[in-house]
Design an enzyme around this catalytic site. Structure first.
Site, PDB file in Angstrom:
ATOM      1  N   LEU A   1      -4.630   4.655  -3.487  1.00 41.21           N
ATOM      2  CA  LEU A   1      -3.665   3.949  -2.651  1.00 41.21           C
ATOM      3  C   LEU A   1      -4.413   2.818  -1.965  1.00 41.21           C
ATOM      4  O   LEU A   1      -5.409   3.063  -1.282  1.00 41.21           O
ATOM      5  CB  LEU A   1      -3.048   4.917  -1.635  1.00 41.21           C
ATOM      6  CG  LEU A   1      -1.989   4.400  -0.661  1.00 41.21           C
ATOM      7  CD1 LEU A   1      -1.042   5.529  -0.254  1.00 41.21           C
ATOM      8  CD2 LEU A   1      -2.637   3.818   0.604  1.00 41.21           C
TER       9      LEU A   1
ATOM     10  N   ARG B   1      -3.760  -4.105   1.769  1.00 36.93           N
ATOM     11  CA  ARG B   1      -3.890  -4.404   3.205  1.00 36.93           C
ATOM     12  C   ARG B   1      -2.527  -4.480   3.877  1.00 36.93           C
ATOM     13  O   ARG B   1      -1.650  -5.228   3.454  1.00 36.93           O
ATOM     14  CB  ARG B   1      -4.648  -5.719   3.398  1.00 36.93           C
ATOM     15  CG  ARG B   1      -4.997  -6.026   4.862  1.00 36.93           C
ATOM     16  CD  ARG B   1      -5.816  -7.290   4.957  1.00 36.93           C
ATOM     17  NE  ARG B   1      -7.096  -7.148   4.270  1.00 36.93           N
ATOM     18  CZ  ARG B   1      -8.171  -6.597   4.805  1.00 36.93           C
ATOM     19  NH1 ARG B   1      -8.120  -6.114   6.045  1.00 36.93           N
ATOM     20  NH2 ARG B   1      -9.300  -6.522   4.126  1.00 36.93           N
ATOM     21  N   GLY B   2      -2.351  -3.669   4.921  1.00 34.11           N
ATOM     22  CA  GLY B   2      -1.108  -3.680   5.677  1.00 34.11           C
ATOM     23  C   GLY B   2       0.053  -3.000   4.990  1.00 34.11           C
ATOM     24  O   GLY B   2       1.189  -3.067   5.484  1.00 34.11           O
ATOM     25  N   ALA B   3      -0.216  -2.328   3.851  1.00 30.99           N
ATOM     26  CA  ALA B   3       0.879  -1.742   3.072  1.00 30.99           C
ATOM     27  C   ALA B   3       0.862  -0.222   3.084  1.00 30.99           C
ATOM     28  O   ALA B   3       1.600   0.406   2.317  1.00 30.99           O
ATOM     29  CB  ALA B   3       0.819  -2.250   1.632  1.00 30.99           C
TER      30      ALA B   3
ATOM     31  N   ARG C   1      -3.147   6.820   9.028  1.00 32.65           N
ATOM     32  CA  ARG C   1      -1.929   6.526   8.271  1.00 32.65           C
ATOM     33  C   ARG C   1      -1.290   7.796   7.755  1.00 32.65           C
ATOM     34  O   ARG C   1      -0.076   7.974   7.845  1.00 32.65           O
ATOM     35  CB  ARG C   1      -2.285   5.578   7.118  1.00 32.65           C
ATOM     36  CG  ARG C   1      -1.267   5.436   6.008  1.00 32.65           C
ATOM     37  CD  ARG C   1       0.174   5.272   6.481  1.00 32.65           C
ATOM     38  NE  ARG C   1       0.332   4.236   7.489  1.00 32.65           N
ATOM     39  CZ  ARG C   1       1.345   4.199   8.349  1.00 32.65           C
ATOM     40  NH1 ARG C   1       2.274   5.176   8.348  1.00 32.65           N
ATOM     41  NH2 ARG C   1       1.446   3.230   9.230  1.00 32.65           N
ATOM     42  N   TYR C   2      -2.070   8.716   7.219  1.00 32.06           N
ATOM     43  CA  TYR C   2      -1.491   9.937   6.664  1.00 32.06           C
ATOM     44  C   TYR C   2      -0.859  10.784   7.762  1.00 32.06           C
ATOM     45  O   TYR C   2       0.223  11.344   7.577  1.00 32.06           O
ATOM     46  CB  TYR C   2      -2.563  10.732   5.910  1.00 32.06           C
ATOM     47  CG  TYR C   2      -3.167   9.976   4.745  1.00 32.06           C
ATOM     48  CD1 TYR C   2      -2.437   9.002   4.073  1.00 32.06           C
ATOM     49  CD2 TYR C   2      -4.468  10.226   4.323  1.00 32.06           C
ATOM     50  CE1 TYR C   2      -2.989   8.292   3.011  1.00 32.06           C
ATOM     51  CE2 TYR C   2      -5.019   9.521   3.254  1.00 32.06           C
ATOM     52  CZ  TYR C   2      -4.277   8.559   2.615  1.00 32.06           C
ATOM     53  OH  TYR C   2      -4.817   7.859   1.568  1.00 32.06           O
TER      54      TYR C   2
END
Length: 224
Positions: free
Chosen positions: A168, A171-173, A207-208
């Site tokens: 995965l 950047r920023g996604a 993030r996760y």
């Protein structure tokens, strides 16, 4: 300190890296591991649960060194997102290889254990294989305004109920890529989505967790 394990050859990695490689498979039924068992291999890998400090001590006495820590998460699959991702095709492979090589230049396949450029080449091959449905089953992408690939996620169905995110990056996604993975798992009628990352990758860890992931396990990678 004692550890019981068998040694399993890693044929694909041996060929790719040009280093005779194997991995330990731990089992109480296996014989006690000794230094002579390891002598015929240029590289032996071991992945152990972080709580098994007895194994950690025993392996270090056999010449293994700590390479990195790993954190594994799982998420319950839900149906409340519908990001507009595309399925990557053969024509996307050159861009995807370049992006993966840049994004994963530092991994457990790093110097001094492997050549300087090996990590990038390894993950470039991984994402190419994902496009072709080898190992990971599919690669989903997002494009920028110039129609170039800007972000991607690869996925693999593990069994009748679970899938795992392979790679995965973008950047920023991060949020939309996690939503994309969730949607893919739902469309395949799966209930659990798994993902792992390095202990030191705080951006991925955040993030996760923000995406609803629950920490399931931690582990150490060691090499000899």
């Amino acid at each position: 300190m004692r550890v019981h394990a068998s040694i399993e050859p890693l044929s694909w990695e041996s060929q790719f890296f040009g280093i005779d490689s194997a991995i330990l498979r731990f089992s109480d039924d296996s014989p006690e591991l000794c230094a002579n068992d390891l002598a015929n291999w240029a590289r032996v890998q071991a992945k152990i649960p972080a709580q098994r400090t007895d194994w950690l001590d025993a392996l270090q006495q056999l010449g293994f060194q700590l390479v990195e820590g790993e954190v594994d998460f799982k998420l319950a699959v839900i149906d409340d997102v519908n990001p507009q991702a595309e399925i990557a095709t053969e024509r996307d492979i050159p861009q995807l290889r370049e992006l993966a090589a840049q994004a994963f230049a530092q991994s457990r396949f790093r110097a001094p254990w492997y050549a300087e450029d090996v990590s990038g080449r390894f993950y470039a091959q991984w994402i190419e294989n994902a496009v072709r449905g080898t190992f990971d089953h599919q690669c989903l992408i997002f494009r920028d305004n110039s129609a170039d690939v800007r972000a991607f996620v690869s996925l693999r169905q593990l069994n009748e109920s679970e899938a795992r995110i392979g790679l995965l990056a973008g950047r920023g996604a991060g949020e939309v890529l996690m939503q994309t993975a969730m949607r893919w798992a739902h469309e395949h009628q799966l209930t659990t989505l798994r993902v792992g990352t390095q202990m030191g990758n705080t951006a991925a860890l955040k993030r996760y967790i923000q995406s609803g992931a629950v920490l399931e396990s931690t582990a150490y990678w060691l090499y000899r």
